[in-house]
Design an enzyme around this catalytic site. Sequence first.
Site, mmCIF file in Angstrom:
data_model
loop_
_atom_site.group_PDB
_atom_site.id
_atom_site.type_symbol
_atom_site.label_atom_id
_atom_site.label_comp_id
_atom_site.label_asym_id
_atom_site.label_seq_id
_atom_site.Cartn_x
_atom_site.Cartn_y
_atom_site.Cartn_z
ATOM 1 N N HIS A 308 14.174 85.674 78.636
ATOM 2 C CA HIS A 308 14.701 86.886 77.987
ATOM 3 C C HIS A 308 14.479 88.064 78.923
ATOM 4 C CE1 HIS A 308 15.430 89.995 74.995
ATOM 5 N NE2 HIS A 308 16.037 89.049 74.306
ATOM 6 N N ASP A 366 17.713 82.064 70.410
ATOM 7 C CA ASP A 366 18.797 81.064 70.358
ATOM 8 C C ASP A 366 18.301 79.637 70.391
ATOM 9 O OD1 ASP A 366 20.083 83.526 72.263
ATOM 10 O OD2 ASP A 366 21.146 82.857 70.476
HETATM 11 C C1 SDX Z 1 20.034 86.855 73.890
HETATM 12 O O1 SDX Z 1 18.990 91.391 75.550
HETATM 13 C C2 SDX Z 1 18.798 90.896 74.375
HETATM 14 O O2 SDX Z 1 18.070 91.427 73.592
HETATM 15 C C3 SDX Z 1 19.574 89.613 74.099
HETATM 16 C C4 SDX Z 1 19.269 88.947 72.769
HETATM 17 C C5 SDX Z 1 19.732 89.813 71.605
HETATM 18 O O3 SDX Z 1 19.205 89.603 70.517
HETATM 19 O O4 SDX Z 1 20.699 90.594 71.794
HETATM 20 O O5 SDX Z 1 17.886 88.695 72.653
HETATM 21 C C6 SDX Z 1 20.030 87.624 72.633
HETATM 22 O O6 SDX Z 1 20.942 87.002 74.668
HETATM 23 C C7 SDX Z 1 18.861 85.952 74.212
HETATM 24 C C8 SDX Z 1 18.995 85.293 75.626
HETATM 25 C C9 SDX Z 1 19.897 84.080 75.475
HETATM 26 N N1 SDX Z 1 20.238 83.534 76.815
HETATM 27 C C10 SDX Z 1 19.776 82.319 77.194
HETATM 28 O O7 SDX Z 1 18.999 81.625 76.528
HETATM 29 C C11 SDX Z 1 20.361 81.832 78.516
HETATM 30 C C12 SDX Z 1 19.236 81.324 79.423
HETATM 31 N N2 SDX Z 1 18.437 82.467 79.827
HETATM 32 C C13 SDX Z 1 18.713 83.111 81.120
HETATM 33 O O8 SDX Z 1 20.080 83.209 81.371
HETATM 34 C C14 SDX Z 1 17.891 84.373 81.347
HETATM 35 O O9 SDX Z 1 16.619 84.081 80.984
HETATM 36 C C15 SDX Z 1 18.292 85.673 80.687
HETATM 37 C C16 SDX Z 1 19.680 86.078 81.048
HETATM 38 C C17 SDX Z 1 18.173 85.567 79.204
HETATM 39 C C18 SDX Z 1 17.333 86.754 81.167
HETATM 40 O O10 SDX Z 1 17.462 86.829 82.513
HETATM 41 P P1 SDX Z 1 16.599 87.918 83.350
HETATM 42 O O11 SDX Z 1 15.470 88.486 82.599
HETATM 43 O O12 SDX Z 1 17.575 88.874 83.951
HETATM 44 O O13 SDX Z 1 15.877 87.044 84.394
HETATM 45 P P2 SDX Z 1 16.503 86.580 85.733
HETATM 46 O O14 SDX Z 1 17.891 86.055 85.476
HETATM 47 O O15 SDX Z 1 16.357 87.673 86.728
HETATM 48 O O16 SDX Z 1 15.559 85.346 86.085
HETATM 49 C C19 SDX Z 1 14.231 85.606 86.537
HETATM 50 C C20 SDX Z 1 13.816 84.278 87.142
HETATM 51 C C21 SDX Z 1 14.889 83.689 88.073
HETATM 52 O O17 SDX Z 1 14.208 82.911 89.027
HETATM 53 P P3 SDX Z 1 13.994 83.576 90.512
HETATM 54 O O18 SDX Z 1 15.364 84.045 90.984
HETATM 55 O O19 SDX Z 1 13.028 84.741 90.287
HETATM 56 O O20 SDX Z 1 13.412 82.454 91.317
HETATM 57 O O21 SDX Z 1 13.643 83.319 86.085
HETATM 58 C C22 SDX Z 1 14.580 82.264 86.255
HETATM 59 C C23 SDX Z 1 15.674 82.757 87.186
HETATM 60 O O22 SDX Z 1 16.243 81.681 87.897
HETATM 61 N N3 SDX Z 1 15.114 81.972 84.936
HETATM 62 C C24 SDX Z 1 15.289 80.735 84.458
HETATM 63 C C25 SDX Z 1 15.798 80.921 83.158
HETATM 64 N N4 SDX Z 1 15.920 82.236 82.904
HETATM 65 C C26 SDX Z 1 15.506 82.884 84.013
HETATM 66 N N5 SDX Z 1 15.074 79.509 84.999
HETATM 67 C C27 SDX Z 1 15.369 78.450 84.212
HETATM 68 N N6 SDX Z 1 15.853 78.540 82.945
HETATM 69 C C28 SDX Z 1 16.089 79.766 82.386
HETATM 70 N N7 SDX Z 1 16.556 79.857 81.154
#
Ligand code: SDX
Length: 431
Positions: A308, A366
């Site tokens: 998140h 989710d």
């Molecule tokens: C919702 O914003 C809100 O409030 C949203 C929400 C709402 O109520 O409106 O809460 C609803 O959208 C919840 C989120 C649902 N999405 C998912 O479950 C999809 C999977 N999650 C990722 O796409 C991700 O975690 C995000 C988009 C939710 C958050 O991404 P961030 O905080 O921008 O983090 P990032 O993409 O910069 O990742 C940081 C690191 C990365 O690794 P490095 O590049 O540092 O090596 O963490 C890793 C990412 O690769 N990472 C994951 C991961 N999420 C982040 N690795 C594996 N699995 C994951 N799910």
Amino acid sequence: MAENTDTATLTIKGKTYELPVHSPSGGPDVIDIRKLYGQADVFTYDPGFTSTAACDSTITYIDGDKGELLHRGYPIDQLASKSHYLEVCYLLLYGELPSADELETFERLVTNHTMIHEQMHNFFRGFRRDAHPMATMVGVIGAMSAFYHDSTDITDAHQREVASIRLIAKMPTIAAMAYKYSVGQPFVYPRNDLDYAANFLHMCFSVPAEEYNVNPILSRAMDRIFTLHADHEQNASTSTVRLASSSGANPFACIAAGIACLWGPAHGGANQACLEMLKEIGTVDRIPEFIARAKDKNDSYRLMGFGHRVYKNFDPRATVMKESADEVLDLLGVENNPVLQVAKELEKQALADPYFAEKKLFPNVDFYSGIILEAMGFPTSMFTPIFALARTVGWISQWKEQLADPQLKIGRPRQLYLGEMARDYVDIEKR
Ligand code: SDX
């Protein structure tokens, strides 16, 4: 507006600037950079707005480290256990919990607006039967501005109120119609003798051929899912609604924009993607393979339902949702649901893995919602429409708050331009 409690000093190109600092009720102080460009001829740079406050608000507060979510100051776990969705709608819209009379009046108002203009039924028939319900909802909600033109004047407080009630009341009807259309069943009209969640389940699952009695435990779980998705600060879809509204667009167009943004798998589309991932994993013994892929730097694969932008400890909504998942599956006698078993084991293994702990990746809202919705009989394609239905009150509350801001101006971010500067056109024979 928060008062200035401090100043930040910025020195750039040999000159020093004092920037006001505002202290919030909760969360980090903010540095007010509104005059920076005019004073120092510099922009700030923050793709994804990870460190940028785009507005001030009094509606919802999240503490990502403590896993805290407050709606007008009330913790989400208390609202999920003691309140119900329409009362939370009232709280988000008007700022305080309603008295018994206020709640009764509000619920009756919503109930009396649940039907949609009869001619809108034809609008659905323009879609292919296999259209994703989110595509239908984007289209139909946007089209509401054509059917309810009398509540599109955003300068009229009464029309803003009418549009707000219309959207909250009609979203379940439209979402249910999108579902019925996709399965080739007749639309079911809303009923005024059912509460909001029971009405939605009835419109989705009843058929003219027989009586359909809504199971109170399922409607309670449905209501709780609505409550847990109601609002969430300035997330991507809410920010989309605010930006669309800043141009003066009508509320139906703004909410349609929010629905479109929510559809993405990184946002509201994650509940559908998460369930599809759990089904792809299929059995507990395949979990390590998927965890390895999520950790592989050379693989863009992510565990849907994990991580998140704000919560870096746990998502309090996931905790409540997990309890509901157990209740619903126990009631339905599918507590041994293989998808739930995979979900629970995946959560356990991921949380024990240093990669997820270091990157603070925890199950989000989710992760469990899809399991409950599938157990209730919804296809995965209906998961995000249900999220959109529930979030409409959050989008509308934020939309109203922004319109009431006397400092409102059209949102227009700047950029860090890295392209070519001016150069002359070259005729094709010289290229
Ligand atoms: C919702 O914003 C809100 O409030 C949203 C929400 C709402 O109520 O409106 O809460 C609803 O959208 C919840 C989120 C649902 N999405 C998912 O479950 C999809 C999977 N999650 C990722 O796409 C991700 O975690 C995000 C988009 C939710 C958050 O991404 P961030 O905080 O921008 O983090 P990032 O993409 O910069 O990742 C940081 C690191 C990365 O690794 P490095 O590049 O540092 O090596 O963490 C890793 C990412 O690769 N990472 C994951 C991961 N999420 C982040 N690795 C594996 N699995 C994951 N799910």
